[in-house]
Design an enzyme around this catalytic site. Structure first.
Site, PDB file in Angstrom:
ATOM      1  CG  MET A  30      -1.898  -1.201   1.166  1.00  0.00           C
ATOM      2  SD  MET A  30      -3.408  -0.955   2.084  1.00  0.00           S
ATOM      3  CE  MET A  30      -2.762  -0.728   3.724  1.00  0.00           C
ATOM      4  CG  LEU A  33       7.247   1.300  -0.837  1.00  0.00           C
ATOM      5  CD1 LEU A  33       7.998   0.966  -2.125  1.00  0.00           C
ATOM      6  CD2 LEU A  33       6.292   0.165  -0.476  1.00  0.00           C
ATOM      7  CG  HIS A  34       8.795  -0.004   5.986  1.00  0.00           C
ATOM      8  ND1 HIS A  34       9.110  -1.336   5.997  1.00  0.00           N
ATOM      9  CD2 HIS A  34       7.460   0.061   6.225  1.00  0.00           C
ATOM     10  CE1 HIS A  34       8.033  -2.040   6.264  1.00  0.00           C
ATOM     11  NE2 HIS A  34       7.007  -1.228   6.392  1.00  0.00           N
ATOM     12  CG  ASN A  35      15.364  -0.331   5.000  1.00  0.00           C
ATOM     13  OD1 ASN A  35      15.411   0.041   3.818  1.00  0.00           O
ATOM     14  ND2 ASN A  35      16.182   0.132   5.935  1.00  0.00           N
ATOM     15  CG  HIS A  37       7.124  -2.220   2.037  1.00  0.00           C
ATOM     16  ND1 HIS A  37       6.977  -1.101   2.820  1.00  0.00           N
ATOM     17  CD2 HIS A  37       5.932  -2.876   2.093  1.00  0.00           C
ATOM     18  CE1 HIS A  37       5.763  -1.071   3.310  1.00  0.00           C
ATOM     19  NE2 HIS A  37       5.105  -2.131   2.899  1.00  0.00           N
ATOM     20  CD  GLN A  61      -5.912  -3.643   2.985  1.00  0.00           C
ATOM     21  OE1 GLN A  61      -5.791  -4.036   1.821  1.00  0.00           O
ATOM     22  NE2 GLN A  61      -4.964  -3.869   3.884  1.00  0.00           N
ATOM     23  CD  GLU A 148       7.706 -15.417   8.468  1.00  0.00           C
ATOM     24  OE1 GLU A 148       8.661 -15.000   9.156  1.00  0.00           O
ATOM     25  OE2 GLU A 148       7.609 -16.586   8.075  1.00  0.00           O
ATOM     26  CD  GLN A 153      -1.802  -8.739   4.593  1.00  0.00           C
ATOM     27  OE1 GLN A 153      -2.609  -7.856   4.702  1.00  0.00           O
ATOM     28  NE2 GLN A 153      -0.575  -8.515   4.166  1.00  0.00           N
ATOM     29  CB  VAL A 176      12.569  -5.883   8.158  1.00  0.00           C
ATOM     30  CG1 VAL A 176      13.847  -5.062   8.157  1.00  0.00           C
ATOM     31  CG2 VAL A 176      12.611  -6.926   7.050  1.00  0.00           C
TER      32      VAL A 176
HETATM   33  O1  PAF Z   1       0.009  -5.804   3.653  1.00  0.00           O
HETATM   34  C1  PAF Z   1      -0.420  -4.880   2.927  1.00  0.00           C
HETATM   35  O2  PAF Z   1       0.238  -3.875   2.690  1.00  0.00           O
HETATM   36  C2  PAF Z   1      -1.826  -4.997   2.344  1.00  0.00           C
HETATM   37  O3  PAF Z   1      -2.698  -5.598   3.232  1.00  0.00           O
HETATM   38  C3  PAF Z   1      -1.845  -5.678   0.982  1.00  0.00           C
HETATM   39  C4  PAF Z   1      -1.398  -7.124   1.063  1.00  0.00           C
HETATM   40  C5  PAF Z   1      -0.969  -4.922  -0.005  1.00  0.00           C
HETATM   41  C6  PAF Z   1      -3.282  -5.687   0.416  1.00  0.00           C
HETATM   42  O4  PAF Z   1      -3.777  -4.383   0.261  1.00  0.00           O
END
Ligand code: PAF
Length: 281
Positions: A30, A33-35, A37, A61, A148, A153, A176
Protein backbone atom coordinates in the site's frame (compact mmCIF):
# COMPACT_ATOMS: atom_id res chain seq x y z
CA UNK A 1 11.36 0.94 -14.35
CA UNK A 2 7.84 1.23 -15.73
CA UNK A 3 4.88 2.69 -13.87
CA UNK A 4 1.66 1.08 -15.10
CA UNK A 5 -1.70 2.58 -14.13
CA UNK A 6 -4.28 0.46 -15.94
CA UNK A 7 -5.33 -3.15 -15.41
CA UNK A 8 -5.23 -3.86 -19.15
CA UNK A 9 -1.63 -2.64 -19.57
CA UNK A 10 -0.48 -4.49 -16.46
CA UNK A 11 -2.09 -7.72 -17.60
CA UNK A 12 -0.70 -7.38 -21.14
CA UNK A 13 2.80 -6.77 -19.74
CA UNK A 14 2.63 -9.96 -17.66
CA UNK A 15 1.16 -12.08 -20.45
CA UNK A 16 3.95 -10.96 -22.81
CA UNK A 17 6.61 -11.61 -20.14
CA UNK A 18 5.24 -15.08 -19.46
CA UNK A 19 5.09 -15.89 -23.18
CA UNK A 20 8.76 -14.89 -23.37
CA UNK A 21 9.46 -17.45 -20.62
CA UNK A 22 10.15 -14.90 -17.88
CA UNK A 23 9.30 -15.62 -14.25
CA UNK A 24 7.41 -12.88 -12.41
CA UNK A 25 7.75 -12.08 -8.71
CA UNK A 26 5.09 -9.88 -7.13
CA UNK A 27 5.17 -7.69 -4.03
CA UNK A 28 1.77 -6.17 -3.20
CA UNK A 29 1.98 -3.03 -1.02
CA UNK A 30 0.00 0.00 0.00
CA UNK A 31 3.06 2.22 -0.48
CA UNK A 32 4.79 4.28 2.24
CA UNK A 33 7.63 1.86 1.66
CA UNK A 34 10.29 1.08 4.25
CA UNK A 35 13.17 -1.36 4.42
CA UNK A 36 10.78 -4.20 5.23
CA UNK A 37 9.13 -3.77 1.82
CA UNK A 38 12.50 -3.38 0.11
CA UNK A 39 13.63 -6.72 1.57
CA UNK A 40 10.58 -8.35 -0.05
CA UNK A 41 11.40 -6.73 -3.40
CA UNK A 42 15.06 -7.74 -3.11
CA UNK A 43 14.12 -11.34 -2.37
CA UNK A 44 11.72 -11.27 -5.33
CA UNK A 45 14.47 -9.85 -7.56
CA UNK A 46 16.86 -12.62 -6.51
CA UNK A 47 14.30 -15.34 -7.29
CA UNK A 48 12.61 -14.09 -10.49
CA UNK A 49 13.40 -12.59 -13.90
CA UNK A 50 11.02 -9.66 -13.38
CA UNK A 51 9.50 -8.03 -10.31
CA UNK A 52 6.22 -6.14 -10.12
CA UNK A 53 5.43 -4.11 -7.00
CA UNK A 54 1.89 -2.78 -6.62
CA UNK A 55 1.14 0.40 -4.72
CA UNK A 56 -2.55 0.67 -3.91
CA UNK A 57 -4.11 1.97 -0.70
CA UNK A 58 -7.02 -0.44 -0.68
CA UNK A 59 -10.06 1.38 0.74
CA UNK A 60 -12.11 -1.76 1.37
CA UNK A 61 -9.67 -3.16 3.93
CA UNK A 62 -9.94 -0.12 6.22
CA UNK A 63 -12.72 -0.34 8.77
CA UNK A 64 -11.82 3.10 10.09
CA UNK A 65 -12.18 6.00 7.65
CA UNK A 66 -9.77 8.15 9.67
CA UNK A 67 -7.08 5.47 9.34
CA UNK A 68 -7.66 5.38 5.55
CA UNK A 69 -7.48 9.15 5.31
CA UNK A 70 -4.31 9.31 7.44
CA UNK A 71 -2.56 6.43 5.67
CA UNK A 72 0.74 7.90 4.36
CA UNK A 73 0.87 8.36 0.58
CA UNK A 74 4.43 8.90 -0.62
CA UNK A 75 4.51 7.77 -4.25
CA UNK A 76 7.49 9.95 -5.28
CA UNK A 77 9.70 8.58 -2.53
CA UNK A 78 8.41 5.01 -3.01
CA UNK A 79 9.12 4.95 -6.74
CA UNK A 80 12.63 6.36 -6.22
CA UNK A 81 13.36 3.59 -3.69
CA UNK A 82 12.02 0.89 -6.01
CA UNK A 83 13.94 2.23 -8.99
CA UNK A 84 17.16 2.32 -6.94
CA UNK A 85 16.96 -1.40 -6.14
CA UNK A 86 16.05 -2.46 -9.68
CA UNK A 87 12.32 -3.20 -9.46
CA UNK A 88 10.96 -3.60 -13.00
CA UNK A 89 7.37 -2.40 -12.71
CA UNK A 90 5.18 -0.45 -10.31
CA UNK A 91 1.50 -1.16 -10.73
CA UNK A 92 -0.19 1.96 -9.41
CA UNK A 93 -3.92 1.94 -10.19
CA UNK A 94 -6.63 4.41 -9.12
CA UNK A 95 -9.44 3.24 -6.85
CA UNK A 96 -11.97 3.56 -9.74
CA UNK A 97 -9.78 1.31 -11.90
CA UNK A 98 -9.73 -1.43 -9.24
CA UNK A 99 -13.34 -1.04 -8.08
CA UNK A 100 -15.58 0.13 -10.94
CA UNK A 101 -18.47 -1.65 -9.15
CA UNK A 102 -19.20 -2.01 -5.42
CA UNK A 103 -17.69 -5.16 -3.91
CA UNK A 104 -20.14 -7.78 -2.70
CA UNK A 105 -18.17 -11.03 -2.43
CA UNK A 106 -17.58 -12.50 1.04
CA UNK A 107 -14.96 -15.16 1.69
CA UNK A 108 -15.32 -17.80 4.37
CA UNK A 109 -11.96 -18.25 6.10
CA UNK A 110 -13.42 -20.04 9.14
CA UNK A 111 -11.59 -19.07 12.31
CA UNK A 112 -8.66 -17.45 10.49
CA UNK A 113 -10.32 -14.07 10.02
CA UNK A 114 -12.43 -14.11 13.19
CA UNK A 115 -9.71 -14.06 15.86
CA UNK A 116 -7.26 -11.26 16.80
CA UNK A 117 -7.28 -8.61 14.02
CA UNK A 118 -10.62 -9.99 12.81
CA UNK A 119 -12.27 -9.30 16.17
CA UNK A 120 -11.37 -5.61 16.02
CA UNK A 121 -11.32 -4.89 12.28
CA UNK A 122 -14.61 -6.13 10.84
CA UNK A 123 -14.32 -6.91 7.13
CA UNK A 124 -10.59 -6.16 7.03
CA UNK A 125 -9.42 -9.57 5.81
CA UNK A 126 -12.25 -9.87 3.31
CA UNK A 127 -11.06 -6.56 1.86
CA UNK A 128 -7.46 -7.81 1.80
CA UNK A 129 -8.46 -11.10 0.15
CA UNK A 130 -10.54 -9.35 -2.51
CA UNK A 131 -7.76 -6.96 -3.52
CA UNK A 132 -5.05 -9.63 -3.41
CA UNK A 133 -7.12 -11.98 -5.62
CA UNK A 134 -7.75 -9.11 -8.08
CA UNK A 135 -4.04 -8.22 -8.09
CA UNK A 136 -3.08 -11.88 -8.61
CA UNK A 137 -5.47 -12.08 -11.61
CA UNK A 138 -4.02 -8.88 -13.10
CA UNK A 139 -0.30 -9.47 -12.46
CA UNK A 140 -0.39 -13.30 -12.83
CA UNK A 141 2.91 -13.75 -10.96
CA UNK A 142 4.70 -17.05 -10.33
CA UNK A 143 5.60 -16.06 -6.77
CA UNK A 144 4.14 -13.48 -4.35
CA UNK A 145 5.98 -12.14 -1.31
CA UNK A 146 4.37 -11.26 2.04
CA UNK A 147 5.92 -10.13 5.31
CA UNK A 148 5.48 -12.23 8.44
CA UNK A 149 4.75 -9.09 10.48
CA UNK A 150 1.18 -9.45 9.22
CA UNK A 151 1.11 -13.07 10.37
CA UNK A 152 -2.67 -13.38 10.28
CA UNK A 153 -2.83 -11.77 6.83
CA UNK A 154 -0.31 -14.33 5.59
CA UNK A 155 -2.47 -17.16 6.99
CA UNK A 156 -5.51 -15.69 5.21
CA UNK A 157 -3.61 -15.36 1.90
CA UNK A 158 -2.45 -18.99 2.14
CA UNK A 159 -6.11 -19.98 2.67
CA UNK A 160 -7.17 -17.72 -0.24
CA UNK A 161 -4.88 -19.45 -2.75
CA UNK A 162 -6.31 -22.82 -1.63
CA UNK A 163 -9.94 -21.67 -1.84
CA UNK A 164 -9.43 -20.07 -5.26
CA UNK A 165 -7.01 -22.79 -6.55
CA UNK A 166 -4.53 -20.07 -7.45
CA UNK A 167 -1.26 -21.36 -8.92
CA UNK A 168 1.07 -18.85 -7.22
CA UNK A 169 3.74 -19.71 -4.63
CA UNK A 170 3.26 -17.62 -1.48
CA UNK A 171 6.67 -16.72 -0.06
CA UNK A 172 6.70 -15.61 3.60
CA UNK A 173 9.49 -13.19 4.55
CA UNK A 174 10.78 -12.54 8.09
CA UNK A 175 9.89 -9.40 10.07
CA UNK A 176 12.37 -6.57 9.52
CA UNK A 177 13.10 -4.53 12.66
CA UNK A 178 14.65 -1.17 13.42
CA UNK A 179 17.92 -1.43 15.39
CA UNK A 180 15.95 -0.92 18.64
CA UNK A 181 13.63 -3.83 17.80
CA UNK A 182 10.52 -1.97 16.63
CA UNK A 183 8.97 -3.89 13.73
CA UNK A 184 9.13 -1.77 10.56
CA UNK A 185 5.72 -0.47 9.56
CA UNK A 186 4.37 2.30 7.35
CA UNK A 187 2.49 3.52 10.42
CA UNK A 188 5.68 4.17 12.46
CA UNK A 189 6.12 7.60 10.80
CA UNK A 190 2.89 8.70 12.50
CA UNK A 191 4.33 8.17 15.99
CA UNK A 192 5.31 11.28 17.93
CA UNK A 193 9.00 11.39 18.99
CA UNK A 194 7.94 10.46 22.55
CA UNK A 195 5.85 7.50 21.33
CA UNK A 196 8.63 6.39 18.97
CA UNK A 197 11.09 6.29 21.90
CA UNK A 198 8.94 3.88 23.91
CA UNK A 199 7.53 1.83 20.98
CA UNK A 200 10.35 -0.82 21.17
CA UNK A 201 8.75 -1.91 24.47
CA UNK A 202 6.42 -4.04 22.33
CA UNK A 203 9.32 -6.10 20.99
CA UNK A 204 11.10 -6.19 24.37
CA UNK A 205 7.89 -7.47 25.98
CA UNK A 206 7.55 -10.22 23.35
CA UNK A 207 11.16 -11.29 24.00
CA UNK A 208 10.55 -11.50 27.78
CA UNK A 209 7.25 -13.28 27.17
CA UNK A 210 9.01 -15.88 25.00
CA UNK A 211 11.42 -16.54 27.88
CA UNK A 212 8.60 -16.78 30.43
CA UNK A 213 6.74 -19.17 28.11
CA UNK A 214 9.50 -21.73 28.67
CA UNK A 215 8.65 -22.18 32.34
CA UNK A 216 5.29 -20.51 33.07
CA UNK A 217 1.67 -21.14 32.15
CA UNK A 218 0.10 -19.49 29.11
CA UNK A 219 -2.09 -17.39 31.44
CA UNK A 220 0.97 -16.14 33.36
CA UNK A 221 2.56 -15.05 30.08
CA UNK A 222 -0.67 -13.31 29.00
CA UNK A 223 -0.91 -11.55 32.40
CA UNK A 224 2.73 -10.43 32.17
CA UNK A 225 2.25 -8.88 28.72
CA UNK A 226 -1.07 -7.26 29.68
CA UNK A 227 0.46 -5.75 32.83
CA UNK A 228 3.66 -4.55 31.12
CA UNK A 229 1.81 -2.74 28.33
CA UNK A 230 -0.78 -1.38 30.78
CA UNK A 231 1.95 0.18 32.92
CA UNK A 232 3.13 2.30 29.99
CA UNK A 233 0.99 5.46 29.75
CA UNK A 234 1.66 5.84 26.00
CA UNK A 235 0.25 2.38 25.22
CA UNK A 236 -3.13 0.68 25.15
CA UNK A 237 -3.21 -3.07 24.54
CA UNK A 238 -5.87 -4.20 22.09
CA UNK A 239 -5.05 -7.90 22.24
CA UNK A 240 -2.29 -10.35 23.01
CA UNK A 241 -2.88 -13.95 21.97
CA UNK A 242 -0.80 -17.10 21.97
CA UNK A 243 -2.12 -19.18 19.08
CA UNK A 244 -1.66 -22.24 16.94
CA UNK A 245 0.71 -21.32 14.09
CA UNK A 246 -1.59 -22.82 11.41
CA UNK A 247 -5.20 -22.52 12.59
CA UNK A 248 -4.62 -19.42 14.78
CA UNK A 249 -6.84 -21.05 17.43
CA UNK A 250 -6.02 -19.41 20.78
CA UNK A 251 -4.06 -21.54 23.23
CA UNK A 252 -5.23 -21.17 26.80
CA UNK A 253 -4.04 -24.17 28.76
CA UNK A 254 -1.85 -27.02 27.52
CA UNK A 255 1.24 -25.79 25.74
CA UNK A 256 1.87 -27.79 22.54
CA UNK A 257 5.35 -29.28 21.99
CA UNK A 258 5.80 -27.45 18.70
CA UNK A 259 5.95 -23.71 18.01
CA UNK A 260 3.13 -21.26 18.76
CA UNK A 261 2.70 -17.70 17.53
CA UNK A 262 2.30 -14.82 19.95
CA UNK A 263 0.51 -11.85 18.34
CA UNK A 264 0.02 -8.40 19.80
CA UNK A 265 -1.77 -5.18 18.81
CA UNK A 266 -1.12 -1.95 20.69
CA UNK A 267 -2.50 1.54 20.25
CA UNK A 268 -0.11 4.44 20.72
CA UNK A 269 -2.43 7.43 20.49
CA UNK A 270 -4.27 6.97 17.16
CA UNK A 271 -1.54 4.70 15.75
CA UNK A 272 -2.14 0.98 15.89
CA UNK A 273 0.97 -1.21 15.87
CA UNK A 274 1.09 -4.98 15.50
CA UNK A 275 3.91 -7.42 16.05
CA UNK A 276 4.40 -11.15 16.60
CA UNK A 277 6.94 -13.74 17.59
CA UNK A 278 7.21 -17.51 17.37
CA UNK A 279 7.54 -19.10 20.85
CA UNK A 280 9.02 -22.54 21.17
CA UNK A 281 9.49 -24.80 24.17
O1 PAF B 1 0.01 -5.80 3.65
C1 PAF B 1 -0.42 -4.88 2.93
O2 PAF B 1 0.24 -3.88 2.69
C2 PAF B 1 -1.83 -5.00 2.34
O3 PAF B 1 -2.70 -5.60 3.23
C3 PAF B 1 -1.85 -5.68 0.98
C4 PAF B 1 -1.40 -7.12 1.06
C5 PAF B 1 -0.97 -4.92 0.00
C6 PAF B 1 -3.28 -5.69 0.42
O4 PAF B 1 -3.78 -4.38 0.26
Amino acid sequence: MRVIRTIQQMHDYSVTAREAGKSIGFVPTMGALHNGHLMLVEKALAENDLVVCSIFVNPIQFNNSRDLEKYPRTFGKDSAMLEAIGCNVIFYPEVEEMYPEPVTHTYDFGLLDKVMEGRYRAGHFNGVAIVVKKLFDIVIPHKAYFGEKDYQQLAVIKALVKIESVDIAIIPCPIVRETDGLAMSSRNVRLTPAQRRVAPLIYQTLIKASELYLTQSVQTVIDFVTQTIHENPEMKLEYFEISDTETLAPIRENKPHGPVVACIAVFMGQVRLIDNMIFNL
